[in-house]
Design a protein around this motif. Structure first.
Motif, PDB file in Angstrom:
ATOM      1  N   VAL A 389       0.828  -1.203   0.000  1.00 37.55           N
ATOM      2  CA  VAL A 389       0.000   0.000   0.000  1.00 37.55           C
ATOM      3  C   VAL A 389       0.868   1.262   0.000  1.00 37.55           C
ATOM      4  O   VAL A 389       2.053   1.225   0.328  1.00 37.55           O
ATOM      5  N   THR A 390       0.227   2.396  -0.341  1.00 41.90           N
ATOM      6  CA  THR A 390       0.896   3.686  -0.311  1.00 41.90           C
ATOM      7  C   THR A 390       0.917   4.232   1.116  1.00 41.90           C
ATOM      8  O   THR A 390       0.247   3.710   2.014  1.00 41.90           O
ATOM      9  N   SER A 391       1.655   5.305   1.307  1.00 36.90           N
ATOM     10  CA  SER A 391       1.738   5.904   2.642  1.00 36.90           C
ATOM     11  C   SER A 391       0.387   6.447   3.093  1.00 36.90           C
ATOM     12  O   SER A 391       0.019   6.348   4.272  1.00 36.90           O
ATOM     13  N   LEU A 392      -0.380   7.042   2.157  1.00 40.19           N
ATOM     14  CA  LEU A 392      -1.704   7.563   2.510  1.00 40.19           C
ATOM     15  C   LEU A 392      -2.608   6.422   2.984  1.00 40.19           C
ATOM     16  O   LEU A 392      -3.318   6.554   3.991  1.00 40.19           O
ATOM     17  N   GLY A 440      -6.995  -6.343   1.115  1.00 41.22           N
ATOM     18  CA  GLY A 440      -7.913  -6.639   0.018  1.00 41.22           C
ATOM     19  C   GLY A 440      -8.572  -5.412  -0.576  1.00 41.22           C
ATOM     20  O   GLY A 440      -9.111  -5.473  -1.680  1.00 41.22           O
ATOM     21  N   LEU A 441      -8.493  -4.300   0.145  1.00 38.71           N
ATOM     22  CA  LEU A 441      -9.058  -3.045  -0.351  1.00 38.71           C
ATOM     23  C   LEU A 441      -8.005  -2.128  -0.964  1.00 38.71           C
ATOM     24  O   LEU A 441      -8.202  -1.569  -2.049  1.00 38.71           O
ATOM     25  N   PHE A 442      -6.868  -1.967  -0.269  1.00 39.10           N
ATOM     26  CA  PHE A 442      -5.924  -0.888  -0.589  1.00 39.10           C
ATOM     27  C   PHE A 442      -4.668  -1.316  -1.361  1.00 39.10           C
ATOM     28  O   PHE A 442      -3.882  -0.452  -1.752  1.00 39.10           O
ATOM     29  N   ALA A 443      -4.419  -2.602  -1.564  1.00 35.18           N
ATOM     30  CA  ALA A 443      -3.208  -3.013  -2.297  1.00 35.18           C
ATOM     31  C   ALA A 443      -3.201  -2.349  -3.671  1.00 35.18           C
ATOM     32  O   ALA A 443      -4.150  -2.490  -4.452  1.00 35.18           O
ATOM     33  N   ASP A 444      -2.100  -1.618  -3.978  1.00 37.77           N
ATOM     34  CA  ASP A 444      -2.134  -0.724  -5.134  1.00 37.77           C
ATOM     35  C   ASP A 444      -1.504  -1.286  -6.405  1.00 37.77           C
ATOM     36  O   ASP A 444      -1.399  -0.589  -7.411  1.00 37.77           O
ATOM     37  N   GLY A 445      -1.058  -2.530  -6.398  1.00 38.57           N
ATOM     38  CA  GLY A 445      -0.517  -3.130  -7.613  1.00 38.57           C
ATOM     39  C   GLY A 445       0.908  -2.752  -7.932  1.00 38.57           C
ATOM     40  O   GLY A 445       1.359  -2.932  -9.068  1.00 38.57           O
ATOM     41  N   LEU A 461      -9.414  -4.324  -3.986  1.00 36.41           N
ATOM     42  CA  LEU A 461     -10.705  -3.963  -4.586  1.00 36.41           C
ATOM     43  C   LEU A 461     -10.689  -2.561  -5.159  1.00 36.41           C
ATOM     44  O   LEU A 461     -11.215  -2.314  -6.255  1.00 36.41           O
ATOM     45  N   PHE A 462     -10.084  -1.615  -4.452  1.00 39.06           N
ATOM     46  CA  PHE A 462     -10.061  -0.234  -4.909  1.00 39.06           C
ATOM     47  C   PHE A 462      -9.171  -0.036  -6.135  1.00 39.06           C
ATOM     48  O   PHE A 462      -9.203   1.029  -6.757  1.00 39.06           O
ATOM     49  N   TYR A 463      -8.384  -1.042  -6.462  1.00 41.42           N
ATOM     50  CA  TYR A 463      -7.500  -0.954  -7.623  1.00 41.42           C
ATOM     51  C   TYR A 463      -7.849  -1.994  -8.679  1.00 41.42           C
ATOM     52  O   TYR A 463      -7.048  -2.320  -9.540  1.00 41.42           O
ATOM     53  N   GLY A 464      -9.084  -2.537  -8.589  1.00 41.36           N
ATOM     54  CA  GLY A 464      -9.594  -3.338  -9.690  1.00 41.36           C
ATOM     55  C   GLY A 464      -9.684  -4.836  -9.494  1.00 41.36           C
ATOM     56  O   GLY A 464     -10.111  -5.536 -10.415  1.00 41.36           O
ATOM     57  N   ASP A 465      -9.298  -5.375  -8.337  1.00 41.70           N
ATOM     58  CA  ASP A 465      -9.339  -6.824  -8.161  1.00 41.70           C
ATOM     59  C   ASP A 465     -10.218  -7.175  -6.956  1.00 41.70           C
ATOM     60  O   ASP A 465      -9.742  -7.246  -5.825  1.00 41.70           O
ATOM     61  N   SER A 466     -11.481  -7.420  -7.201  1.00 38.00           N
ATOM     62  CA  SER A 466     -12.390  -7.784  -6.116  1.00 38.00           C
ATOM     63  C   SER A 466     -12.065  -9.167  -5.571  1.00 38.00           C
ATOM     64  O   SER A 466     -12.345  -9.467  -4.399  1.00 38.00           O
TER      65      SER A 466
END
Length: 523
Positions: A389-392, A440-445, A461-466
């Motif tokens: 994930v990102t720092s934010l 599962g929500l914030f992993a940014d790829g 999920l937020f980056y396209g992979d539910s």
């Protein structure tokens, strides 16, 4: 006097037991001492050109050119050796940091409990280290990693052949437990395997020590000893295998297309959720401390005796977390450790600040105990997603954890009437689950290509992979169901072996003398 026939029977039985015991000791000695040339116990042959992703340059018919080929191969093999050496050194140093977290847990739990139980609380936190290590050495490590010993970055020798027990359902293989590495025997007498054992052992010890907080001030020390062996030998290793040892949860991506399977970088579920659920089951079975709840349902606060001790312990835990999270790369050359370390700090401080703001917003004062739990909750929550994930996102994850720990603690304490003196379930259980869901929500790829055998980086999920979110959800639900049922039954059964709870008179007077034989404080 007439001869006692039962005496002869008992004597004969005793002789048979003695012979059996001697045979088992001999077999154990042989299994641990017979040398095997397939493994690399010295480390001299660990790390070759193949660890650079290359093959040795083949010899030619030209004698002069072969000198160059030999030089190239020698240099490349040395580079491969150094690469694995760096990984092993980094992993060991990180493991040493995680081991020091045991001191942090001891100080936090002791500070948050009463001074009449100091020796008892400290004693449990001390002994869980020895119990956990022996249990993990006997069979825990084998069950957890026996199926994936050389699928790592620590240079396992070719002779270390992993073996996973699997069952087949729906046309797919489901890994259940490993079958190699009991007693760290000669088949795994290898520097890479031993390094992995140390690192994973101190992780397991974190899990084992969490229930000592939820059951503090009324847990029989003898009952605790049985628990320490059980959780390190069976419960933690089995779930750990499913996630980190090549087991069925890690294969949800390969088998069913759910992202990369259940991903947990450093243990939000494997370490903290397992420990938190075990702590909840134990607190339910053992019941609340004397005087915690009134007959009319009122909740009576039983304050800790030393807030500075608890705060110092919290800082030690935060320091050790730099071994916990960045160390989980198992690779000193994986420069993602910089991102992991910063995300770890940010989530911890985010949890602290959100806890502070929530306390003020609800009309309460900034209780240092809750602020400490806010920090720890943020650290627990970021443990699974820290590399992805990102720092934010790290700040958001930590901030949610800081509020969640207070809400869950108050709900468990006031509504469910479950006495958890240090908030072990709220910190580790609730936020262990949240950490996995957050991944599962914030992993940014931006990281994790090939994780669990799935091509491409890990995305939430937020980056396209539910699918990744559902894999995390399945892993969390599986952990809760498995650990709670097993540990609830364990505590019920172990109570039949030796009482799980001390006598009420001892609890009221303090457990230091009745249970430990010494006072924690002389006065």
């Amino acid at each position: 006097m007439k001869a006692n026939p039962f005496g002869k029977i008992l004597t004969g039985f005793s002789k048979k037991v003695n012979r059996l015991t001697k045979s088992l000791i001999l077999l154990l000695f042989l299994s641990c001492s017979i040398s095997s040339f397939a493994q690399d116990a010295s480390g001299a042959n660990t790390g070759t050109i193949k660890d650079l992703g290359m093959d040795s340059v083949a010899a030619t018919s030209d004698t002069t050119l072969n000198k160059v080929v030999d030089a190239v191969n020698t240099i490349a093999n040395a580079d491969g050796h150094n690469k694995i050496a760096i990984n092993i050194m980094w992993t060991l140093l990180a493991g040493f940091l995680v081991m020091f977290m045991q001191a942090g847990f001891a100080l936090v739990e002791t500070g948050f409990t009463q001074k009449k139980n100091v020796a008892h609380t400290m004693g449990m936190n001390f002994m869980v280290y020895a119990l956990g290590m022996i249990g993990f050495w006997i069979c825990g490590f084998a069950l957890m990693f026996g199926g994936a010993l050389n699928a790592l970055t620590l240079g396992g020798a070719p002779g270390v052949i992993p073996n996973e027990y699997t069952i087949t359902m729906f046309g797919h293989s489901f890994g259940i437990w490993g079958t190699v590495g009991f007693f760290l025997n000669s088949k795994v007498y290898d520097v890479g395997v031993y390094t992995l054992f140390l690192f994973q052992m101190v992780f397991m010890d974190t899990t084992a020590t969490i229930p000592t907080g939820s059951m503090a001030e009324r847990w029989s020390f003898k009952s605790f000893l049985i628990f320490g062996l059980f959780i390190s030998m069976f419960v933690y290793p089995l779930y750990g295998n499913w996630v980190w040892g090549g087991g069925w949860l890690s294969q949800l991506g390969v088998n069913f297309g759910l992202g990369h399977g259940h991903v947990d970088f450093a243990g939000s579920s494997v370490v903290h959720l397992v420990g938190g659920i075990a702590a909840l089951a134990g607190a339910i079975v053992i019941g609340p401390r004397v005087g915690k709840y009134g007959k009319d349902g009122t909740v009576n606060t039983i304050p800790g005796h030393n807030i500075p001790m608890a705060i110092l312990g919290t800082f030690i835990l935060a320091f050790g977390w730099f071994g916990f999270n960045p160390g989980s790369t198992l690779a000193g050359g994986d420069l993602r450790i910089g991102v992991v370390a910063v995300n770890t700090m940010l989530a911890g401080t985010g949890g602290t600040l959100s806890a502070l703001l929530f306390l003020y917003a609800t009309g309460k004062k900034p209780d240092p105990g809750m602020l400490c739990n806010g920090l720890l909750a943020g650290l627990v929550a970021i443990t699974a997603p820290c590399a992805f994930v990102t720092s934010l996102s790290a700040v958001i994850i930590g901030a949610i954890a800081g509020v969640l720990v207070i809400v869950v603690y108050n709900f468990v304490d006031a509504k469910l009437k479950i006495d958890d003196p240090v908030g072990a379930f709220a910190v580790h259980g609730a936020n262990g689950a949240w950490g996995c869901l957050a991944l599962g929500l914030f992993a940014d790829g931006s990281y994790g290509d090939g994780w669990n055998g799935v091509t491409g980086p890990v995305k939430g999920l937020f980056y396209g992979d539910s699918g990744q979110f559902f894999a995390e959800l399945i892993g969390v639900v599986a952990c809760i169901i498995f650990v709670f049922i097993v540990m609830y039954v364990f505590f019920k059964v172990s109570n039949k072996i030796t009482p799980i709870r001390v006598k009420e008179s001892d609890e009221i007077a303090g457990l230091d003398i009745p249970e430990m034989g010494v006072h924690g404080y002389i006065d």
